[in-house]
Design an enzyme around this catalytic site. Structure first.
Site, PDB file in Angstrom:
ATOM      1  N   ASP A  10      -1.189   4.692  -4.725  1.00 49.75           N
ATOM      2  CA  ASP A  10      -0.101   4.008  -5.421  1.00 49.75           C
ATOM      3  C   ASP A  10       0.262   2.730  -4.665  1.00 49.75           C
ATOM      4  O   ASP A  10       0.882   2.773  -3.605  1.00 49.75           O
ATOM      5  CB  ASP A  10       1.126   4.919  -5.533  1.00 49.75           C
ATOM      6  CG  ASP A  10       2.187   4.334  -6.442  1.00 49.75           C
ATOM      7  OD1 ASP A  10       2.179   4.634  -7.647  1.00 49.75           O
ATOM      8  OD2 ASP A  10       3.039   3.559  -5.942  1.00 49.75           O
ATOM      9  N   GLU A  19       2.091  -0.863  -3.828  1.00 45.19           N
ATOM     10  CA  GLU A  19       3.264  -1.705  -4.054  1.00 45.19           C
ATOM     11  C   GLU A  19       2.808  -3.144  -3.858  1.00 45.19           C
ATOM     12  O   GLU A  19       1.916  -3.414  -3.040  1.00 45.19           O
ATOM     13  CB  GLU A  19       4.400  -1.357  -3.092  1.00 45.19           C
ATOM     14  CG  GLU A  19       4.929   0.065  -3.234  1.00 45.19           C
ATOM     15  CD  GLU A  19       5.389   0.418  -4.634  1.00 45.19           C
ATOM     16  OE1 GLU A  19       5.962  -0.471  -5.317  1.00 45.19           O
ATOM     17  OE2 GLU A  19       5.177   1.571  -5.055  1.00 45.19           O
ATOM     18  N   ASP A  76      -2.856   0.066 -11.177  1.00 42.56           N
ATOM     19  CA  ASP A  76      -3.329  -0.089  -9.793  1.00 42.56           C
ATOM     20  C   ASP A  76      -4.796  -0.482  -9.720  1.00 42.56           C
ATOM     21  O   ASP A  76      -5.164  -1.430  -9.006  1.00 42.56           O
ATOM     22  CB  ASP A  76      -3.118   1.224  -9.018  1.00 42.56           C
ATOM     23  CG  ASP A  76      -1.666   1.637  -8.960  1.00 42.56           C
ATOM     24  OD1 ASP A  76      -1.012   1.366  -7.946  1.00 42.56           O
ATOM     25  OD2 ASP A  76      -1.183   2.236  -9.946  1.00 42.56           O
TER      26      ASP A  76
END
Length: 266
Positions: free
Chosen positions: A79, A81, A178
């Site tokens: 995941d 950012e 992603d």
């Protein structure tokens, strides 16, 4: 019954019945029945698990037998950012790169890769980005570039045995962004190749919708709520989001769900 758990007698009733005189067999079953409730023979595997547990083998056996086997040896929960603002800045750059290696038999976390990445096009994080992700400027300043982090990912993959052709692994993300948008887009911008192992993945939202029959509009929050799970950590923290994804996967697996690739081949 030679063992307090009843294992010897139960095994005997399974394997020795054909050789045992019928009148004595009947009397033996009558003697055993008060000790073991109906259906105990069906629970024989759980007795074996408890016996093995006393010798240190029970935990892994119980984990493996509690849900159907998955198609993959390992799930790689990821995941990102990235830099962001309102209105959105372009190009976005990955600033947190976490991966959890999830064992496909036990659904437990075996290894963690976690690095922060220094952005180069927009090196200064916006207040909006810090508020959303919890990542402050000092966490990315002086950190490796994306190219360097990708090299370390490859080293970690090799160390964990994930590059072995006989080992089946696949990435898992909360959505397609992603690995369909963010990573290939930034790699294209920087002129970097995208490793083949990043080109197939499981979108947890799709998997959840297949398992539960409803689409999680609010992502992890809806999936945790639908499964009565407590949210782990801080929303939009990459590593915490990975932990939530892993927890949701484990819960779905224990309910009998078999995870399959959802991305289309590149």
């Amino acid at each position: 019954v030679s063992d307090a758990s009843g294992c010897s007698m139960i095994a005997f009733l399974h394997t020795g019945a054909a050789k045992f005189p019928q009148n004595l067999l009947s009397r033996s079953r009558q003697a055993v029945s008060p000790l073991f409730p109906a259906g105990v023979l069906k629970g024989f595997s759980s007795i074996v698990s408890r016996k093995l547990a006393s010798h240190g083998f029970g935990a892994s056996m119980a984990a493996m037998s509690s849900f159907p086997p998955q198609r993959y040896h390992y799930f790689l929960v990821l995941d990102f950012e990235a830099t962001c603002d309102k209105p959105q800045i372009h190009p976005q750059e990955i600033i947190e790169f976490p991966i959890l290696k999830l064992n496909g038999r036990t659904m437990e976390i075996e290894s963690t890769f976690h690095m922060y990445v220094q952005p180069v096009v927009h090196p200064q994080l916006t207040p909006f980005c810090t508020e959303l992700t919890g990542i402050i400027q000092g966490m990315v300043d002086g950190q490796p570039s994306l190219q360097q982090v990708l090299e370390r990912v490859d080293e970690w993959m090799a160390k964990e045995g994930l590059l072995d052709p006989s080992v089946k692994s696949i990435f898992v993300t909360c959505g397609d962004w992603d690995l369909k948008v963010m990573l290939p887009g930034q790699c294209q911008y920087l002129g970097l190749p995208v490793a083949d192992y990043f080109k197939q993945w499981i979108n947890l939202k799709k998997a959840y919708s297949f398992a539960m029959g409803s689409w999680p509009k609010n992502g992890l929050l809806d999936m945790n709520k639908g499964l009565n799970l407590q949210h782990i950590g801080r929303p939009h923290s990459g590593i915490d989001d990975c932990k939530n994804i892993a927890n949701i996967m484990k819960t779905l697996a224990h309910r009998g769900f078999i995870f399959k690739q959802t991305s289309k081949p590149f």
